[in-house]
Enzyme design. Structure first.
Site, PDB file in Angstrom:
ATOM      1  N   TYR A 124      43.614  34.806  48.071  1.00 22.07           N
ATOM      2  CA  TYR A 124      44.371  33.580  48.314  1.00 22.07           C
ATOM      3  C   TYR A 124      45.122  33.644  49.650  1.00 22.07           C
ATOM      4  O   TYR A 124      46.000  32.827  49.901  1.00 22.07           O
ATOM      5  CB  TYR A 124      45.367  33.333  47.191  1.00 22.07           C
ATOM      6  N   LYS A 170      39.350  46.495  40.190  1.00 17.46           N
ATOM      7  CA  LYS A 170      37.888  46.614  40.136  1.00 17.46           C
ATOM      8  C   LYS A 170      37.451  47.624  41.188  1.00 17.46           C
ATOM      9  O   LYS A 170      36.552  47.399  41.984  1.00 17.46           O
ATOM     10  CB  LYS A 170      37.238  45.239  40.365  1.00 17.46           C
ATOM     11  N   ASP A 203      37.242  43.349  34.212  1.00 11.40           N
ATOM     12  CA  ASP A 203      36.372  42.777  33.195  1.00 11.40           C
ATOM     13  C   ASP A 203      36.705  43.341  31.818  1.00 11.40           C
ATOM     14  O   ASP A 203      36.669  42.622  30.806  1.00 11.40           O
ATOM     15  CB  ASP A 203      34.896  42.960  33.540  1.00 11.40           C
ATOM     16  N   ASP A 227      45.727  35.512  38.377  1.00 13.07           N
ATOM     17  CA  ASP A 227      45.644  34.078  38.119  1.00 13.07           C
ATOM     18  C   ASP A 227      44.724  33.803  36.931  1.00 13.07           C
ATOM     19  O   ASP A 227      45.073  33.065  36.002  1.00 13.07           O
ATOM     20  CB  ASP A 227      45.117  33.380  39.380  1.00 13.07           C
ATOM     21  N   ASP A 231      45.954  32.839  32.829  1.00 13.45           N
ATOM     22  CA  ASP A 231      45.522  31.594  32.187  1.00 13.45           C
ATOM     23  C   ASP A 231      44.760  31.887  30.903  1.00 13.45           C
ATOM     24  O   ASP A 231      44.927  31.194  29.887  1.00 13.45           O
ATOM     25  CB  ASP A 231      44.643  30.782  33.139  1.00 13.45           C
TER      26      ASP A 231
END
Length: 332
Positions: A124, A170, A203, A227, A231
């Site tokens: 971002y 990751k 994951d 993010d 959610d």
């Protein structure tokens, strides 16, 4: 007296933020509320999504309440996300999202975690380009950005007497960017022997949020991962209509509901104000008023148990009716 900058933004932000202000006015505290402008509608009127005077108002206030922002899916010349602009211009490097079970049928019980998300860099950072045959985004992970968000997570765990911090990354694939974040996290973890540290691939974390959410305590990660995971986690405890968040830096703080501007229901008077009200409770904690924050949360729980619910939670109550019920619960 607390000076609060109020930024309703777009869509239902213009309905839920006044609701949270009404709840704050019902408390035995002294506030001065100052309105400010930001968002897509602001850009359409003024050619900028966050005017300089809005940034100045936030800086001069003890904290800010922000509603929601609409953003076009395609590129619009001169437009930059109001939320991203405020986070970067004010260096609000912490995004804090509590995920806590509430007394409602759709909520999974026994969940009590805080997701700590780096808020100013990663994917971002806004470093993208379009070439004739491809588009490229740079994922920016810095030593400074990683150190301060990871240390914030461990300090938060210690301050709230939480037992475990999970570092999500990751690094098996993104060996340089996630590798840097992981290495710094494990190094900082050594300074907190009283806190259990675990690391987890993103994951795996996404799966474990579904299968073993009760086992998480403090989860810290990079911007995009945080993010998405936050959610996802909100669905465990009632959805985005009950999810508050905080954007916190050294010199400023903005608190907001996680949901978007919901243009499909804007103006209908049925938006759920509870996420915005819970965001106001987070703001009260930030201001050093934990007792009043607790009263607001108790009032929200009381309203949920009474079944005064907006349509997103299966009820028929309006925004105003839910807000009035919260204020009535505060006064009992």
């Amino acid at each position: 007296m607390y000076r609060i900058c109020v930024i309703p933004g777009d869509g239902i932000g213009q309905e839920v933020i006044p609701a949270s202000v009404a709840v704050l006015k019902a408390l035995p505290l002294s506030f001065s509320f100052v309105d400010a402008d930001a968002g897509w509608e602001c850009f359409q009127r003024r050619g900028v999504s966050v005017p300089d005077e809005t940034l100045a108002e936030i800086r001069s206030s003890h904290a800010a309440l922000f509603g929601a922002v609409s953003s076009p899916m395609g590129k619009v010349q001169g437009y930059k996300s109001a939320v991203v602009t405020m986070r970067q211009q004010l260096d609000l490097y912490v995004n804090l999202r509590p995920v806590i079970s509430l007394p409602i049928a759709s909520a999974r019980q026994g969940v009590n975690m805080i997701i700590v998300r780096e808020n100013t860099e990663g994917l971002y950072a806004g470093q993208e380009e379009r070439l004739p045959d491809r588009a490229i985004a740079r994922r920016v992970i810095t030593v400074r950005g990683s150190e301060r968000i990871l240390r914030y997570a461990f300090e938060l765990a210690r301050r709230q007497q939480r037992r475990k911090v999970t570092i999500v990354h990751k690094a098996n694939i993104l060996k340089e960017t996630c590798g840097l974040f992981r290495d710094i996290g494990l190094c900082i973890a050594g300074e907190y022997p009283d806190i259990t540290t675990e690391e987890m691939l993103v994951d795996t974390a996404a799966m474990r949020l579904i299968t073993d959410a009760e086992k998480f305590d403090v989860l810290v990660t990079t911007n995009l991962f945080g993010d998405i995971l936050s959610d996802e986690a909100s669905a465990l405890v009632g959805g985005l209509g009950l999810a508050p968040s905080g954007n916190i830096g050294e010199q400023a703080a903005i608190f907001e509901p996680v949901h978007g501007s919901a243009p499909d229901i804007a103006g209908k008077g049925i938006a759920n104000p509870l996420a915005a009200i819970l965001a106001a409770a987070m703001m009260l904690d930030h201001l050093g008023e934990p007792a009043q924050a607790g009263h607001v949360r108790q009032a929200v729980c009381s309203v949920l148990m009474q079944g005064v619910l907006t349509p997103d939670l299966g009820g028929t109550a309006s925004t105003g009716e839910v807000t009035a019920a919260v204020i009535a619960a505060l006064r009992r």
